[in-house]
Scaffold this active site. Structure first.
Site, PDB file in Angstrom:
ATOM      1  N   LYS A 238       0.760  -1.132  -0.066  1.00 35.45           N
ATOM      2  CA  LYS A 238       0.004   0.026   0.001  1.00 35.45           C
ATOM      3  C   LYS A 238       0.853   1.375  -0.138  1.00 35.45           C
ATOM      4  O   LYS A 238       0.426   2.397  -0.430  1.00 35.45           O
ATOM      5  CB  LYS A 238      -0.766  -0.021   1.134  1.00 35.45           C
ATOM      6  CG  LYS A 238      -2.112  -0.983   1.122  1.00 35.45           C
ATOM      7  CD  LYS A 238      -2.835  -0.833   2.258  1.00 35.45           C
ATOM      8  CE  LYS A 238      -3.839  -2.084   1.976  1.00 35.45           C
ATOM      9  NZ  LYS A 238      -5.057  -2.277   2.683  1.00 35.45           N
ATOM     10  N   ARG A 239       1.941   1.192   0.578  1.00 37.68           N
ATOM     11  CA  ARG A 239       2.884   2.177   0.647  1.00 37.68           C
ATOM     12  C   ARG A 239       3.146   3.042  -1.043  1.00 37.68           C
ATOM     13  O   ARG A 239       3.187   3.917  -1.093  1.00 37.68           O
ATOM     14  CB  ARG A 239       4.212   1.811   1.118  1.00 37.68           C
ATOM     15  CG  ARG A 239       4.952   2.708   2.001  1.00 37.68           C
ATOM     16  CD  ARG A 239       6.125   1.841   2.818  1.00 37.68           C
ATOM     17  NE  ARG A 239       6.738   0.657   1.887  1.00 37.68           N
ATOM     18  CZ  ARG A 239       7.527   0.801   1.444  1.00 37.68           C
ATOM     19  NH1 ARG A 239       8.218   2.022   0.988  1.00 37.68           N
ATOM     20  NH2 ARG A 239       8.186  -0.316   0.611  1.00 37.68           N
TER      21      ARG A 239
END
Ligand code: GLU
Length: 467
Positions: A238-239
């Site tokens: 998700k980063r």
């Protein structure tokens, strides 16, 4: 032999794009071989289990068009079968009861760590009868010496010495089967011939093979795919931005672009970048698989999507964009707006990289209420005022409101009062008709909007300047 592949997701409420690629490869291989592609939901974690989480996965598969050939199987539902298999191994002496307490096991782990050994359990109950009234787990008897070799379709030959493998647990002390056992039994019972999955499962493969061998069952062929990395080379998470199938859908990507992108992210046929599902099914094999991890490239996905937007059927795009116009711009598409969208779609889809952009670009066809954004507003001023007035008069007197006539009128106005600079006519006209400074071909757009609407929008722009 019928090829059978499977996709066994753990329902976490989220479908990582890496899982989607695994599903795609299993699907393609099965279709290429005229085999079967099966789904199994690995739902034994009852605390985290929910129907919604399963739904997320099924919706993801449906969106991508990866249709499967069974009613999705539930691993949890097969629990008794897993237990029976463990007991069979016990009965024939290929497994045994281990009565170690958690404290004893913790101590063994400490010792193993201190001695730098990869396995912890010292097999103290392997050849011993125990006190039947005490809690026990059932462990498989792994070979004590020698080497296991896996002929992986992607990784080639991978070996591990048995001394590095534990007598792993099949049934826990509460009687529940372990994941390793469940996977082996289910894959066997589903007649799976090819296990295609991420290489983060390679270590599990060694352990699962120990169970296959103890059972005397044929092992499937394996293909372990290198994982997808983020643009910076680290694990894709998700980063980095969107990583879930649902997120890409929300961002306005088309499933065929997604499939094409995921296909190329791990597999190649020469330098063919654009590949339909039909062609992928025809060509897909293990030979083309990449041996190293690929980096996710959002820009490349976007450009593939732009390609598929151009190719997409207009009516399909209209059906996809209508809910987005409602959701993102609070616009309802009436019958006449739909007609306009139909007429304008060729021009709109050529300039939209995603469905979200398509919705944005479509707005001026759908709503007659034009709001001027700063880029449009900039062209509505005292300089453009006389041009818009002239244009309105001239367009009003046209009998044939066609692209050619509209263009001729604009050129005329440009020659007579704008020093021959067509841009001086076009930019204010574009602002008046669309509210901004970019649009599909304006002459065509004007024809689609129709004479009355064009005149009304010119009047509104003139009023706007006058205010
Ligand atoms: N449930 C596992 C996962 O989601 C699948 C493991 C397998 O393919 O055997 O990663």
């Amino acid at each position: 032999m019928t090829v059978v592949t499977r996709f066994p997701p753990s329902p976490t409420g989220f479908m990582h794009i890496g899982n989607a690629r695994t599903a795609l490869f299993n699907f393609l291989y099965a279709r290429h071989k005229n085999g079967k592609f099966l789904i199994r939901i690995e739902d034994t974690d009852r605390e985290r289990h929910s129907d919604e989480a399963v739904q997320v996965i099924l919706e993801g598969l449906e969106w991508l068009g990866l249709d499967f050939d069974n009613t999705p199987e539930s691993q949890y539902a097969n629990k008794q079968r897993h237990i029976d298999v463990a007991n069979e191994l016990l009965a024939v002496g290929k497994a045994y009861k281990c009565y170690c307490t958690p404290e004893e096991l913790a101590e063994m782990r400490e010792t193993a760590k201190a001695e730098g050994r990869p396995t912890a359990y010292d097999r103290r109950w392997r050849d011993k009868e125990g006190p039947d009234d005490q809690p026990f787990v059932i462990r498989v008897k792994a070979p004590l010496e020698g080497t296991m070799t896996i002929h992986d379709e992607v990784q080639g030959e991978v070996k591990v010495d048995y001394e590095n493998l534990d007598d792993l647990i099949l049934l826990r002390s509460d009687g529940t089967p372990t994941y390793m056992l469940a996977v082996v039994v289910d894959d066997h019972d589903m007649n799976v011939t090819h296990v295609i999955r991420g290489d983060d499962h390679l270590n599990n493969t060694f352990r699962q093979n120990v169970i296959y061998d103890a059972l005397g069952w044929d092992k499937p062929s394996y293909a372990h795919l290198p994982l997808i990395h983020g643009p910076d080379g680290s694990k894709f998470s998700k980063r980095h931005g969107a990583v879930g199938v649902g997120e890409f859908k929300e961002m306005g990507y088309l499933p065929e672009a997604m499939n094409n992108y995921l296909l190329r992210l791990g597999w190649a046929h020469g330098d063919e970048e654009i590949m339909s599902m039909e062609r992928a099914i025809e060509l897909f094999d293990f030979d083309g698989m990449n041996k190293s991890a690929a980096r996710f490239d959002y820009a490349k996905l976007e450009s593939l999507n732009a390609h598929y937007m151009k190719e997409a059927d207009n009516d399909r795009l209209i059906d996809l964009v209508i809910p987005l116009l409602k959701q993102l711009h609070a616009l309802d598409v009436s019958g006449s707006a739909r007609t306009r969208l139909q007429a304008g779609m060729d021009g709109l889809k050529d300039r939209s990289k995603t469905l979200i952009e398509l919705a944005q670009e479509s707005r001026f066809y759908v709503s007659n209420e034009i709001t001027y954004d700063p880029k449009g507003d900039k062209h509505l001023n005292t300089d453009s005022f006389p041009i818009l007035n002239q244009l309105k008069g001239d367009l009003e007197s046209l009998n044939d409101f066609t692209t050619a006539q509209i263009e001729a009128t604009c050129r005329d106005v440009s020659d007579t009062i704008a020093g021959g600079k067509l841009g001086k006519v076009m930019m204010p006209l574009r602002a008046a008709l669309t509210g901004t400074d970019k649009s599909p071909s304006l002459f065509e757009a004007a024809e689609i909007l129709g004479q009355n609407e064009v005149l009304a929008r010119l009047q509104s722009a003139i009023d706007h300047i006058n205010k």
